[in-house]
Design a protein around this motif. Structure first.
Motif, mmCIF file in Angstrom:
data_model
loop_
_atom_site.group_PDB
_atom_site.id
_atom_site.type_symbol
_atom_site.label_atom_id
_atom_site.label_comp_id
_atom_site.label_asym_id
_atom_site.label_seq_id
_atom_site.Cartn_x
_atom_site.Cartn_y
_atom_site.Cartn_z
ATOM 1 N N PRO A 146 0.823 -1.213 0.000
ATOM 2 C CA PRO A 146 0.000 0.000 0.000
ATOM 3 C C PRO A 146 0.856 1.261 0.000
ATOM 4 C CG PRO A 146 0.073 -0.932 2.197
ATOM 5 C CD PRO A 146 0.811 -1.887 1.317
ATOM 6 N N CYS A 147 1.168 1.751 -1.188
ATOM 7 C CA CYS A 147 2.010 2.949 -1.311
ATOM 8 C C CYS A 147 2.125 3.316 -2.779
ATOM 9 C CB CYS A 147 3.398 2.701 -0.715
ATOM 10 S SG CYS A 147 4.323 1.382 -1.527
ATOM 11 N N PHE A 148 2.930 4.342 -3.070
ATOM 12 C CA PHE A 148 3.245 4.778 -4.436
ATOM 13 C C PHE A 148 4.648 4.295 -4.812
ATOM 14 C CE2 PHE A 148 3.053 8.881 -7.281
ATOM 15 C CZ PHE A 148 3.016 8.085 -8.417
ATOM 16 N N SER A 149 5.242 3.422 -4.004
ATOM 17 C CA SER A 149 6.576 2.838 -4.248
ATOM 18 C C SER A 149 7.678 3.894 -4.301
ATOM 19 C CB SER A 149 6.580 2.012 -5.548
ATOM 20 O OG SER A 149 5.578 1.026 -5.534
ATOM 21 N N ALA A 150 7.483 5.010 -3.616
ATOM 22 C CA ALA A 150 8.423 6.128 -3.707
ATOM 23 C C ALA A 150 9.441 6.182 -2.577
ATOM 24 C CB ALA A 150 7.646 7.448 -3.732
ATOM 25 N N ALA A 151 9.269 5.387 -1.534
ATOM 26 C CA ALA A 151 10.127 5.508 -0.357
ATOM 27 C C ALA A 151 11.504 4.907 -0.607
ATOM 28 C CB ALA A 151 9.476 4.820 0.839
ATOM 29 N N MET A 152 12.546 5.670 -0.286
ATOM 30 C CA MET A 152 13.917 5.183 -0.362
ATOM 31 C C MET A 152 14.322 4.561 0.974
ATOM 32 S SD MET A 152 16.028 8.060 -2.490
ATOM 33 C CE MET A 152 15.490 8.569 -4.127
ATOM 34 N N LEU A 153 15.276 3.644 0.917
ATOM 35 C CA LEU A 153 15.807 3.050 2.130
ATOM 36 C C LEU A 153 16.561 4.105 2.939
ATOM 37 C CD1 LEU A 153 17.142 -0.274 0.595
ATOM 38 C CD2 LEU A 153 15.185 -0.034 2.144
ATOM 39 N N PRO A 154 16.390 4.136 4.256
ATOM 40 C CA PRO A 154 17.107 5.135 5.073
ATOM 41 C C PRO A 154 18.612 5.101 4.861
ATOM 42 C CG PRO A 154 15.408 4.071 6.378
ATOM 43 C CD PRO A 154 15.463 3.327 5.080
ATOM 44 N N GLY A 155 19.191 3.918 4.673
ATOM 45 C CA GLY A 155 20.622 3.832 4.448
ATOM 46 C C GLY A 155 21.061 4.509 3.170
ATOM 47 N N ALA A 156 20.235 4.414 2.118
ATOM 48 C CA ALA A 156 20.552 5.079 0.859
ATOM 49 C C ALA A 156 20.484 6.598 1.011
ATOM 50 C CB ALA A 156 19.592 4.615 -0.234
#
Length: 341
Positions: free
Chosen positions: A306-316
């Motif tokens: 459930p999302c727009f697939s926009a979240a980056m990994l915090p480490g990146a």
């Protein structure tokens, strides 16, 4: 006493750059040394569910800080909004950002401000999808057509697309949508890849070809180049209105992750076909995203998160934020040492 409504508490921005020019990833005839970059925006709220909204716009290195500054200029329009109202009607945010009477001087319907608005609006849609418990493509595909039309600003489109036209297209798209959803989840959406670069036609030839074709043969939609989901809905409706196939561009940071949702909505709830339609796929930088695209048998696998697939990994984000992230801090220090030597 009525409960205090949850609100947006922060709009955080990050200047994220990946050193793709070192290996010439993404280079072409016009852009020989791109460092694929994202002006990355995160909407934070005080809602009990803890969800955040993520969005970005794509650049190729220098100038990404300009995009970050443009997103930050929008903060006062976003922080303090009620979360429920924002997610129930993201179009209100889009209209407010485009309608700012002072920022309009900088061109919110074109250029840097336009792309910054797209990043913030897309973050709101990401938040709405998370709170609805659906991937964005499904949130859009299952929405009532009247609600979708209210999300679109048709002021400059009515010679080609009226609200009534949009409603007819969307209600027609409801026919057979359940079956198409099932096929999409089973098979995915066709993908293509490019590497040859741009052809370099001069302006006269481009004009001549656009005028044989009736403006265009294929629409190459971009998820981050315009004013967010709301504007891309209008673009998809125009394409459907005139029978133009949509084959999205997806070569930049996170564009594959975003455009899959728009094309899948188009297939399930609007055009109803994948004939002569594919989504570009470029095989780099996906490992920096929380929900990266998955390609199977030449098809995009339909997202289920459930999302727009926009979240980056915090480490990146921590590693590639410019200039203080771990990669760039070390790289810039090495460059200064070499210059000193």
């Amino acid at each position: 006493m009525s409960p205090i409504p949850a609100r947006v508490t922060a709009l955080d921005t990050y200047d994220i750059r990946f050193p793709t020019s070192r290996e010439l990833d993404g280079s072409d005839a016009m852009n020989p040394d791109p460092d694929y970059s994202a002006a990355y925006a995160v909407l934070r709220t005080d809602a009990a569910d803890g969800h955040q909204g993520h969005g970005f716009t794509f650049t190729i290195g220098r100038g990404n800080d300009v995009h970050v500054a443009a997103i930050e200029a929008l903060r006062e329009h976003v922080v303090g909004r009620e979360v429920d109202r924002l997610c129930a009607d993201p179009g209100t945010l889009s209209r407010d950002l485009v309608g700012d009477s002072q920022l309009r001087w900088l061109g919110p319907e074109k250029g840097v401000m336009h792309m910054a608005i797209g990043a913030v609006v897309n973050a709101a849609w990401d938040l709405a999808a998370k709170r609805a418990g659906k991937p964005l493509w499904r949130l859009l595909a299952e929405a009532e057509p009247e609600w979708l039309v209210r999300q679109i600003d048709v002021r400059y489109l009515t010679d080609a697309l009226t609200p009534d036209d949009a409603l007819r297209l969307l209600w027609r798209g409801k026919e057979g949508s359940a079956e198409r959803t099932a096929r999409l989840l089973e098979r995915g959406y066709p993908a293509y890849t490019t590497s040859a670069g741009w052809l370099g036609y001069d302006d006269a030839e481009l004009t001549r070809l656009a005028a044989q074709a009736g403006a265009l043969d294929v629409l190459q939609l971009d998820a981050a180049r315009v004013g967010g989901v709301n504007e891309n809905l209008a673009i998809l409706l125009l394409a459907a209105r005139f029978g133009v196939p949509v084959c999205p561009h997806a070569g930049g940071v996170g564009l594959c992750e975003l455009v899959q949702h728009l094309s899948m909505f188009d297939y399930v709830a609007l055009s109803g076909t994948t004939e002569d339609r594919v989504i570009e796929y470029v095989d780099h930088l996906h490992d920096h995203f929380l929900e990266p695209v998955v390609i199977r048998d030449g098809h995009y696998t339909a997202p289920t998160a459930p999302c727009f697939s926009a979240a980056m990994l915090p480490g990146a984000v921590a590693r590639y934020t410019y200039p203080d992230g771990a990669f760039w801090a070390a790289d810039l220090a090495t460059g200064r040492q070499e210059q000193a030597a």
